[in-house]
Design a protein around this motif. Sequence first.
Motif, PDB file in Angstrom:
ATOM      1  N   GLN A  41       0.774  -1.039   0.131  1.00  0.00           N
ATOM      2  CA  GLN A  41      -0.098  -0.010   0.029  1.00  0.00           C
ATOM      3  C   GLN A  41       0.735   1.192   0.033  1.00  0.00           C
ATOM      4  O   GLN A  41       0.759   2.284  -0.750  1.00  0.00           O
ATOM      5  CB  GLN A  41      -0.868  -0.058   1.239  1.00  0.00           C
ATOM      6  N   THR A  44       2.920   1.439  -3.691  1.00  0.00           N
ATOM      7  CA  THR A  44       2.044   1.691  -4.710  1.00  0.00           C
ATOM      8  C   THR A  44       0.991   2.683  -4.770  1.00  0.00           C
ATOM      9  O   THR A  44       0.262   3.198  -5.691  1.00  0.00           O
ATOM     10  CB  THR A  44       1.546   0.047  -5.117  1.00  0.00           C
ATOM     11  N   ASN A  46      -2.100   1.555  -3.749  1.00  0.00           N
ATOM     12  CA  ASN A  46      -3.373   1.016  -4.074  1.00  0.00           C
ATOM     13  C   ASN A  46      -3.661   0.246  -2.686  1.00  0.00           C
ATOM     14  O   ASN A  46      -2.744   0.188  -1.597  1.00  0.00           O
ATOM     15  CB  ASN A  46      -2.913  -0.141  -4.847  1.00  0.00           C
TER      16      ASN A  46
END
Length: 139
Positions: A41, A44, A46
């Motif tokens: 996390q 990235t 994401n």
Amino acid sequence: MTSTASQPDITSTSTLDRRFPRTLLLAGYMFDAQTLVQWAQHLTGNEYDLEDVDIVTLAYFDVKEIAWRKYGIPIQVTGEKATAEDMLNIVVTQSRDFLDGCVGYPEDKLPQFKEGAREARVREVMIKEGLWHHLLAHS
């Protein structure tokens, strides 16, 4: 001619352990799936769901690729745990052949590594990237 010597019990733990060689020793910083997801996390941007095995696997490959491509740091799965939630990962700093190694080899008899420049460099990169505190919190 028949032998009176008993045959080894292939189901015994000691026999099974000898049957599964582990011939490479790795040294480095180990971390669990929760830390892996936090790193993914962070690196990235994401979101990853720790409860989804496929997503944890994706997080592993994302972290592995970024760590190698951006920093030259190898990451790999290690240990005998087979499930994504229980898997352990390692930021590899050193390795060596260990031809006598096998599952269940006594930890106190394993050859030891000495911390060196590679560990210092990895630690510096992880601190700079804000990843070190995740490692310490979950290892």
